[in-house]
Design a protein around this motif. Structure first.
Motif, PDB file in Angstrom:
ATOM      1  N   GLN A 202       7.989 -14.664  -4.540  1.00 32.18           N
ATOM      2  CA  GLN A 202       8.085 -13.456  -3.722  1.00 32.18           C
ATOM      3  C   GLN A 202       8.214 -12.211  -4.587  1.00 32.18           C
ATOM      4  O   GLN A 202       7.625 -11.160  -4.297  1.00 32.18           O
ATOM      5  N   THR A 205       4.828 -11.404  -5.873  1.00 32.16           N
ATOM      6  CA  THR A 205       3.999 -10.813  -4.803  1.00 32.16           C
ATOM      7  C   THR A 205       4.396  -9.366  -4.538  1.00 32.16           C
ATOM      8  O   THR A 205       3.532  -8.477  -4.394  1.00 32.16           O
ATOM      9  N   ASP A 206       5.709  -9.111  -4.474  1.00 33.29           N
ATOM     10  CA  ASP A 206       6.178  -7.746  -4.226  1.00 33.29           C
ATOM     11  C   ASP A 206       5.845  -6.820  -5.396  1.00 33.29           C
ATOM     12  O   ASP A 206       5.577  -5.628  -5.203  1.00 33.29           O
ATOM     13  N   SER A 208       3.171  -7.061  -7.300  1.00 35.71           N
ATOM     14  CA  SER A 208       1.746  -6.756  -7.126  1.00 35.71           C
ATOM     15  C   SER A 208       1.551  -5.698  -6.039  1.00 35.71           C
ATOM     16  O   SER A 208       0.757  -4.758  -6.200  1.00 35.71           O
ATOM     17  N   ASN A 455       9.334 -10.691   5.092  1.00 35.31           N
ATOM     18  CA  ASN A 455       7.937 -10.244   5.133  1.00 35.31           C
ATOM     19  C   ASN A 455       7.595  -9.610   6.475  1.00 35.31           C
ATOM     20  O   ASN A 455       6.822  -8.650   6.541  1.00 35.31           O
TER      21      ASN A 455
END
Length: 488
Positions: A202, A205-206, A208, A455
């Motif tokens: 996570q 992802t955050d 990015s 999310n």
């Protein structure tokens, strides 16, 4: 261990990059005359936008065309002169006799031509060019309005992407905090290793999403600079107004037909189409005028000089000689004598020849068109087709404007409702995330459920942000059609 090392290094790089971005932003703010407001940005774009500058040139060309058509009413005047020397057999310009000697010559001729009556062709041409000049001005005004709206759109996009960076940065900080917390849970045996791996994923992802938000912000800045024709390398930052203070209830009191009528009265595209239609009608009058006679007055003058023209300067009687004739005197035939002279000549002076040879002519000319291969008739037919085409263009412009106004009106109403709905969804998802966070800390929820709630909260927050700026833009579009100043 290698994965954990890479993630820690990645987080450290993120902190450094964030610090550099903050320092760079502060440098930008100090390196210019303060942040840019929307009004200041629009004014700069109106003065420097390339398309506007190009249309300014088109307007100047139309003005020059109008000026030239007005000046065409003045008489046509010309003066011709020739100077040279002739050799061999030629015509003496002073006697119009053939001579076989060389001589020098100089001539001066002038002509003035005035159109007295031409079935108002020139007046119709002036009226046509005047309408086209006004149409060019209307096109320029429309382009300025469009550029103002485009600047406002780009300005709101900058604000949105800037806020998106803040949201993604906060999300990344939360994810890092949760990762650290999960790590402690794993070490204490409260959570499995899978939860830590999911938290680390996570964070990646955050991260990015955060860098993507920065890239979107930079792209929004570049797009704004392109519209403004602003130096790409120069610093640029905007002032974020209080968007929440906009009067959202005004849209409910606006009628789309009233908005359309207001737009039709001031929109440059409609004015331009109407003016071009009127200009096409004047063009038909110009071509019709070519069917009829034209009356003009002409004046001409001329004079010349030649080195062959001589004049007597002195003469003396030197004697006499028979000339071949005889007469009878006292019944005697006597030859007739003719005196002989000794005389001197010179070339007649330049000034005397110019004065003595001066001539002028005045005439009235009536030109009657009889046949020119149907060129005039074809031009008239083409003018009629052009009028029909311009009329359809005007109707199409009005129809498109009406469609755009009604669409903008309904979009604005929906955007307001969508804004309120997304705002409520954001608030609800934020509460759900806070509850989930508490349950996770108490061990009542696993990492997958927490990440799903997180999310969903991020998605709701992003959708609320997008809805807010979408609503602001669509309300500004209504102001654009109403002819109001675009401001925040």
């Amino acid at each position: 261990m290698f994965l954990l090392f890479n993630l820690d290094l990645h987080i450290d790089m993120f902190k450094r990059i964030s610090l550099l971005i903050l320092l760079f932003t502060a440098t930008l703010a100090n390196a210019q005359d303060g942040p840019w407001t929307l009004q200041k940005t629009i004014q700069y774009a109106l003065e420097n936008n390339i398309d506007i500058k190009q249309n300014v040139l088109n307007e100047r060309l139309a003005a020059l065309q109008l000026q030239q058509s007005k000046l065409s009413q003045l008489p046509n005047a010309s003066i011709n002169t020739d100077v040279g020397r002739s050799y061999g057999r030629s015509v003496d310009p002073t006697t119009n006799l053939f001579i076989n000697q060389g001589y020098s010559f100089f001539g001066l001729n002038g002509n003035v031509d005035v159109l007295l009556f031409g079935w108002f062709q020139k007046r119709s041409t002036i009226a046509q060019n005047n309408l086209l000049n006004k149409a060019a001005t209307a096109d320029l005004d429309q382009l300025k309005d469009d550029v103002s709206l485009n600047v406002a759109t780009a300005f709101l996009r900058i604000l949105m992407t800037k806020e998106q960076i803040t949201i993604q940065e906060g999300q990344l900080l939360y994810s890092n905090k949760q990762k650290d917390q999960t790590k402690s849970f794993v070490e204490s045996g409260r959570s499995p290793d899978l939860d830590l791996a999911q938290m680390e994923a996570q964070v990646a992802t955050d991260s990015s999403a955060y860098y993507t938000a920065i890239a979107n912000y930079q792209q929004a800045i570049l797009d704004m600079k392109a519209i403004m024709n602003f130096d790409i390398a120069a610093p640029f930052d905007v002032i974020a107004p209080q968007v929440e203070d906009l009067p959202l209830n005004e849209i409910s009191s606006v009628n789309p037909e009233d908005v359309y009528l207001s737009a039709q009265n001031h929109f440059g595209s409609v004015k331009s189409s109407q003016l071009k239609l009127d200009a096409a009608k004047k063009g038909l009058d110009v071509n019709k005028g070519a069917l009829y006679p034209q009356l003009s007055a002409t004046g001409q003058f001329g004079t010349n000089y030649a080195s062959t023209l001589k004049e007597l300067t002195s003469a003396n009687i030197t004697g006499s000689q028979p000339n071949g004739d005889f007469i009878s005197v006292n019944n005697q035939v006597v030859p007739v004598l003719t005196p002989t002279y000794d005389y001197l000549t010179r070339t007649t002076p330049f000034g005397s020849q110019f004065s003595n040879n001066f001539r002028h002519t005045y005439a009235l000319t009536l030109s009657v068109p009889l046949f020119n291969g149907w060129n005039t008739r074809t031009a008239i037919s083409r003018s009629k087709i052009d009028i029909a085409s311009k009329n359809y263009a005007l109707e199409s412009t009005k129809l498109k404007l009406k469609q755009d106004v009604y669409k903008a009106y309904y979009d604005a109403k929906v955007s307001v409702q969508k804004y309120y709905a997304s705002k409520k969804a954001d608030e609800a998802s934020e509460r759900a995330y806070n509850y989930a966070q508490q349950r996770y800390e108490l061990g009542l929820m696993n990492a997958v459920e927490l990440l799903t709630t997180q999310n969903n909260s991020l998605k709701a927050k992003s959708e609320a942000l997008s809805a807010k700026y979408d609503m602001v833009f669509k309300l500004k579009v209504i102001d654009y059609y109403l002819g109001k100043e675009i401001k925040l």
